[in-house]
Design an enzyme around this catalytic site. Structure first.
Site, short mmCIF file in Angstrom:
data_model
loop_
_atom_site.label_atom_id
_atom_site.label_comp_id
_atom_site.label_asym_id
_atom_site.label_seq_id
_atom_site.Cartn_x
_atom_site.Cartn_y
_atom_site.Cartn_z
N GLU A 284 0.81 -1.23 0.00
CA GLU A 284 0.00 0.00 0.00
C GLU A 284 0.84 1.28 0.00
O GLU A 284 0.51 2.23 0.70
CB GLU A 284 -0.92 0.02 1.23
CG GLU A 284 -1.89 -1.12 1.27
CD GLU A 284 -2.73 -1.16 2.54
OE1 GLU A 284 -3.92 -1.45 2.44
OE2 GLU A 284 -2.19 -0.91 3.65
C1 TNX Z 1 -4.55 -3.85 4.51
S1 TNX Z 1 -2.98 -6.28 4.26
C2 TNX Z 1 -3.29 -3.64 5.06
C3 TNX Z 1 -3.17 -3.20 6.45
C4 TNX Z 1 -4.51 -3.04 7.11
C5 TNX Z 1 -5.41 -4.17 6.67
C6 TNX Z 1 -6.74 -4.17 7.35
C7 TNX Z 1 -1.86 -5.25 4.10
C8 TNX Z 1 -0.61 -5.74 3.59
N1 TNX Z 1 -2.12 -3.98 4.42
O1 TNX Z 1 -2.45 -1.98 6.49
O2 TNX Z 1 -4.32 -3.10 8.49
O3 TNX Z 1 -5.63 -4.03 5.29
O4 TNX Z 1 -7.44 -5.34 7.03
#
Ligand code: TNX
Length: 472
Positions: A284
């Site tokens: 992300e």
């Molecule tokens: C996505 S899964 C994220 C996290 C959040 C999560 C909540 C991932 C690699 N990154 O930053 O906590 O969703 O479900």
């Protein structure tokens, strides 16, 4: 697991029973003795000629084991202590739960069990950044997950809302970003000192659990930038963030200071972590331009190897050329991912954690008081009835290092909350990781799971009484 029952060979644990083991397996034998003391209410010594024997012999595969229950005693055999530990976890499931009242007579069903894991990596991730869980909670959690033969605990140690591992030379990371008011809603302060981290690793090792530390880069770094404003582009302080937004923070790919920081942190984490893996996040990074993301990872990925560790990253990292032994961890809900498919074709091993099946922070259903639902709701059957070897095109059995169930902690505030979200879904992921696909079956799993409610109650472990299970 292959089971050959022999009803004539039931072993009734006699008064004065002892456990015997080779010296290399004495620690595992003592853990079994603790269980037997609780279940029978009697003292169970370690002695040279016990009716319960742990033998280090046979298959070299480290977690493979056999159990033989005869009228005269129980024999556990494995080629390595990790296999004997796995055998003990199976034997525990054949014994009564052992609550406040020990059983008068404990009978172990007779027969023979031969067992070995499908995947070497069977993981669970806990997010300490959005809410911190301290050493006592973590030790208790390790005990709980090890019973399901989960053998890796991935700790998400850093994120926008907190930094949870002390790094010598960078004290403000934990003084500021592990201090009061950190975590989502400011409700999850705390951090592990280097000494606590090392003690935790040793504790996990005694339960054959490998700690996988994650430092999430280049996004998810607001806590680091709050502590050290020189890590931002303009050097100006950022505001503390305790909301649950993602994707707004980034290290600066064309600042040398970035790499001095990252190198110090990764060197320190690698030096304190005996296990083979170091997770660098990579997810992300919405505010890192794609070119910067590539520049950043091309500098940082080799550092992990130079510090003697094998790098794991969320699958977004598969967009760049990876070192040969790098492991992408798939976490999304889409049915295909070009980067991961390409990495598998190039011989990389993959860890499978699709959010719509394995994310323990997804609500069970719309009435679940905790958790999120961006990947949909994930009931017990949904978490069990899938297979990692057909989740992504070109990523089959031979491309998989294993599976992991992540638990993000935005909505969690206690160990009881962690337990509630994990049980009964973590055993589903554990079974997917251990048992070959052809031997798995939902109705069998559902029936076996039903017996665990009373065990969790006896152990003081919180769980969701899902209506999908006929709890006994
Ligand atoms: C996505 S899964 C994220 C996290 C959040 C999560 C909540 C991932 C690699 N990154 O930053 O906590 O969703 O479900």
């Amino acid at each position: 697991m292959s089971v050959t029952p022999d009803p004539a060979a039931t072993f009734v644990i006699p008064p004065g029973v002892a456990v015997s083991a080779a010296p290399a397996a004495a620690a595992v034998a003592e853990q079994l003795a603790v269980v037997l003391r609780r279940v029978t209410g009697q003292s169970v010594p370690l002695a040279g000629d016990g009716a319960i024997r742990l033998l280090l012999e046979g298959p070299e595969k480290s977690e493979a084991y056999t159990i033989e229950v005869a009228a005269g005693g129980v024999t556990l055999r494995a080629g390595a202590p990790a296999g004997l530990f796995a055998a003990v976890q199976t034997l525990r499931q054949l014994l009564p739960a052992g609550g406040a009242e020990p059983a008068d007579e404990v009978a172990v069903p007779g027969g023979r069990i031969t067992d070995e894991p499908r995947f070497a990596y069977r993981g669970m991730m806990l997010d300490l950044a959005r809410h911190f869980f301290g050493p006592a909670d973590l030790r208790s959690w390790i005990d709980t997950i090890a019973q399901f033969k989960i053998n890796h605990l991935h700790l998400h140690l850093t994120d926008d809302q907190g930094w949870r591992l002390e790094i010598p030379g960078w004290p403000r990371l934990t003084e500021v970003s592990g201090g009061p008011g950190t975590g989502v809603d400011g409700a999850g302060p705390g951090f592990l000192t280097t000494a606590e981290y090392e003690e935790l690793i040793a504790y996990a090792e005694s339960r054959f659990v490998t700690i996988v530390p994650e430092i999430d880069l280049p996004g998810h770094v607001n806590a680091a930038q709050l502590a050290y404003p020189e890590l931002t582009r303009d050097g100006r302080p950022v505001a503390q963030r305790t909301d649950a937004e993602v994707g707004y923070s980034s290290l600066v790919a064309d600042h040398e200071q970035t790499y001095a920081f990252v190198e110090d942190v990764l060197r320190e984490v690698a030096a304190r972590t005996p296990g083979p893996y170091l997770h660098i996040g990579g997810d992300e990074a919405f505010s890192t331009p794609p070119g910067d993301y590539r520049t950043f990872l091309s500098r940082v990925l080799p550092m992990v190897g130079n510090f003697g560790k094998r790098v794991i990253g969320w699958h977004e990292m598969a967009a760049v050329d990876l070192p040969a032994n790098a492991i992408p961890q798939y976490w999304r809900i889409e049915p295909a991912d070009d980067g991961v498919t390409r990495a598998a074709a190039a011989g990389h091993q993959v860890i499978m954690s699709p959010a719509d099946r394995s994310y323990l922070d997804m609500k069970y259903d719309q009435d679940t008081p905790l958790g999120l639902d961006w990947a949909g709701t994930v009931g017990v059957r949904r978490s069990y009835d899938w297979d990692p070897a057909d989740r992504l095109p070109g990523v089959g059995e031979e491309s998989l290092l294993g599976v992991e169930a992540p638990l993000w902690s935005e909505t969690l505030r206690s160990l009881a909350d962690v337990q509630f979200m994990a049980f009964p879904r973590l055993p589903a992921i554990a079974e997917i990781g251990w048992t070959p696909r052809a031997a798995r079956d939902w109705s069998s799993f559902r029936d076996r799971l039903a017996g665990f409610g009373s065990r969790w109650t006896a152990e003081g472990v919180n769980y969701h009484r899902s209506a999908e299970i006929d709890w006994r």
